[in-house]
Each structure stands twice: as structure tokens, then as C-alpha cells.
Design an enzyme around this catalytic site. Structure first.
Site, short mmCIF file in Angstrom:
data_model
loop_
_atom_site.label_atom_id
_atom_site.label_comp_id
_atom_site.label_asym_id
_atom_site.label_seq_id
_atom_site.Cartn_x
_atom_site.Cartn_y
_atom_site.Cartn_z
N TYR A 115 -15.93 -15.60 -8.25
CA TYR A 115 -15.93 -14.28 -8.97
C TYR A 115 -14.82 -14.39 -10.25
O TYR A 115 -14.96 -13.44 -10.96
CB TYR A 115 -15.59 -13.23 -7.68
CG TYR A 115 -16.45 -12.98 -6.79
CD1 TYR A 115 -17.63 -13.68 -6.91
CD2 TYR A 115 -16.10 -11.99 -5.77
CE1 TYR A 115 -18.36 -13.41 -5.64
CE2 TYR A 115 -16.71 -11.88 -4.75
CZ TYR A 115 -17.99 -12.53 -4.63
OH TYR A 115 -18.63 -12.33 -3.51
N LYS A 150 -13.72 -17.32 -0.97
CA LYS A 150 -14.84 -18.44 -0.70
C LYS A 150 -14.75 -19.70 -1.53
O LYS A 150 -14.26 -19.51 -2.64
CB LYS A 150 -16.08 -17.57 -0.82
CG LYS A 150 -16.35 -16.25 -0.21
CD LYS A 150 -17.68 -15.76 -0.58
CE LYS A 150 -17.70 -14.17 -0.08
NZ LYS A 150 -17.09 -13.29 -1.11
N ASP A 188 -12.73 -8.35 0.04
CA ASP A 188 -13.37 -9.62 -0.21
C ASP A 188 -13.55 -10.06 -1.55
O ASP A 188 -14.02 -9.24 -2.53
CB ASP A 188 -14.93 -9.30 0.30
CG ASP A 188 -15.86 -10.51 0.28
OD1 ASP A 188 -15.75 -11.27 1.25
OD2 ASP A 188 -16.38 -10.59 -0.73
#
Ligand code: A2P
Length: 287
Positions: free
Chosen positions: A52, A77, A47
Site C-alpha cells: 500500500y 502484509k 490493517d
């Protein structure tokens, strides 16, 4: 479930390994080695997120691991700065390029657009979702989902989605479990994933976790990971330490009793990040 490679089936039929390796706050330069380590240790579910800043390292780690791409479940994401159809379509291509892959197993809206941003928040989310649906139709994404959505945001999404969201990734751990949102998701065919299943590490040193760890003869981290799994939730524990990466996978040799699950459900709040969709931690979350 008997191992981290056992799967939950999403509402669209896609299978997701029951424990994922989380990479939040893992710097890009070390994420390559850590993702490689996690995959070689046995994880098959990774993930990450555009926000990030480590998609490149994650992609390099996947390649360096020697594990075939099709044997890995990969999630990233969509960040709040990329809301709207056109930007979303471009953001997906950018994540694919960063990760060095031509498809994602799962793509999530990282945070919902909310009232605080605009009264048209639901339309903004709908417009973003159209970009998700386009990539899904084009075969670039195998499953669509959201993160940090509550019932209000999920219900609005369900009204306009042609392809329904099949995952909601939320903060979930002993001391902060959002059981109302979990119930809504599970009643509506949405699989829940737990971010910070260890409470960002903060709940592990608590007296109550030490008590359960001693009772079951395991580490407090394993109690947290089992707690999610026994709720039918996919935990995404993060560790930068190879021994703990391996240890966090070894959670299939014990079972928390129903009585203890209920007691953990009812624990007073601990380890909550304070991050809520309607009241996120920084202005940057609202774009
Ligand atoms: P480290 O990277 O040094 O292992 P979460 O997944 O809830 O966000 O928690 C991540 C935090 O928990 C990290 O600080 C990580 O530190 C720590 N952590 C992960 N696994 C364990 C473990 N088995 N025992 C103790 N701390 C752990």
C-alpha cells in the site's frame, strides 16, 4: 459482540478486535491523519500492507493518536516481490522500521505463489513461510496468516507449516462471499477477515442494499459490516471521511435476521473486483 474493541480469539490465543480500519489505497501523506482519526474515534485494529506504500504514515498515525501501541492490533502484509526465506526476513524488518514498531500483531502473505508463476509454487510459499516462522519465534510477530488463499493453497501450507496460519484475509461482501473458502477456514481454525467488506463502495448504491438498509433503519455500509460480523468474519472497512469512519463503527445496535442473512448469501454477483489468486489483476502480482 457489542463494540469494535470486542475480540475474536485466534487459534494461537491472540485476541483480535472484531472490526478493523482498512487503509488500502490510502496515500501515505494522508494515512497519518486518517489512522490517528480512526484510533481516536475508537478503532483498535489497523490493517495495512507493504504494497500500500503507506506504512510510514500508518506508523506516524499510531504515534500521533496517543493510543498505546499495546492497545492496538496492527497488521501488515508481505508483498510478492519478497518471496523466499532471506527476502522475507528482510521484508519483515523493513515493515517494522517503516511502521516504527518492534512487533506486528499479525503478518500475512499478501498473495499466494501459484501454478502460473512456477510449478514449485507450494515450495515457494513454504520457503516464505519459514521466514514468517523465524520472526514468530523471535517475537517480532504475534500471529501468522495469509491473504487471498483458497482451499488448495491453504491445504498445501498446512502440510509444511510448523506454525499454522490462523488468519486468511479475502474479498468478502454482499455479492461476493467465497463461502466455500470461508467454510474451509472456519472448519480448520482459520479466522477470516474481509477486505473490501463494502465491495469497494460499489455495492452500497444497489437497490437490494437500499432495501435492507431501509428495513433495519441503518446505512447500506452497516448492513455490509454486520453481514461479515454475523458470519464470524472480521470486516476491515476503509473510509477517508471522518464521519463515515465513525459511522462504520456503530454496527452493534441491530441484528440481521437469519432469513435475511441467507438471502444476502444468495445474492447474484456484484462488486467483485475480479481478483483471484490464480488469475490476479496484473503481472506484478506474480513477481
Ligand atoms: P470514502 O473514503 O469517501 O468514505 P471497502 O472498505 O469495501 O474497500 O470500501 C471503501 C469505499 O467505500 C471507499 O470508497 C469509501 O469512500 C466508501 N465508504 C466507506 N464507508 C462508507 C459509508 N459509510 N458510506 C458510503 N461509502 C462509504
Amino acid at each position: 459482540m457489542k463494540s469494535v474493541t470486542d475480540t475474536f480469539k485466534l487459534a494461537n490465543g491472540v485476541e483480535m478486535p472484531c472490526v478493523g480500519y482498512g487503509t488500502w489505497e490510502t496515500p501515505d501523506d494522508v494515512s497519518k491523519d486518517l489512522v490517528k482519526c480512526a484510533l481516536q474515534t475508537g478503532y483498535r485494529h489497523i490493517d495495512t500492507a507493504a504494497a500500500y506504500g503507506n506504512e510510514v504514515g500508518v506508523g506516524e498515525g499510531i504515534k500521533a493518536s496517543g493510543v498505546k501501541r499495546e492497545d492496538i492490533f496492527l497488521t501488515t502484509k508481505h508483498w510478492v516481490s519478497e518471496r523466499g526465506y532471506e527476502k522475507t526476513v528482510a521484508a519483515i524488518d523493513s515493515s517494522l522500521k517503516n511502521l516504527g514498531t518492534d512487533y506486528l500483531d499479525l503478518y500475512l502473505i499478501h498473495w499466494p505463489c501459484v501454478e502460473k508463476v512456477t510449478p514449485d509454487w507450494a515450495e515457494v510459499n513454504a520457503d516464505t513461510w519459514r521466514g514468517f516462522e523465524k520472526a514468530y519465534a523471535d517475537g517480532k510477530i504475534r500471529a501468522l496468516g495469509v491473504s487471498n488463499f483458497q482451499e488448495k493453497h491453504l491445504a498445501a501450507l498446512a502440510k509444511y507449516a510448523k506454525v499454522p496460519a490462523v488468519v486468511n484475509q479475502i474479498e468478502f461482501h454482499p455479492g461476493y462471499n467465497q463461502l466455500d473458502t470461508v467454510k474451509y477456514c472456519q472448519d480448520n481454525g482459520i479466522l477470516v477477515q474481509a477486505w473490501s467488506p463494502l465491495g469497494h463502495g460499489t455495492v452500497l448504491g444497489s437497490e437490494v442494499m437500499a432495501k435492507y438498509a431501509e428495513k433495519y433503519g441503518v446505512t447500506p455500509a452497516k448492513i455490509c459490516i454486520r453481514y461479515a460480523l454475523q458470519h464470524g468474519i472480521v470486516p476491515l472497512p476503509k473510509s477517508t471521511n471522518p464521519a463515515r469512519i465513525a459511522d462504520n463503527m456503530d454496527v452493534f445496535g441491530f441484528e440481521i435476521s437469519a432469513e435475511d442473512m441467507a438471502a444476502i448469501d444468495a445474492l447474484p454477483e456484484m462488486g467483485f473486483t475480479g481478483w483471484m489468486p490464480e488469475d490476479a489483476p496484473a503481472e506484478s502480482y506474480y513477481d
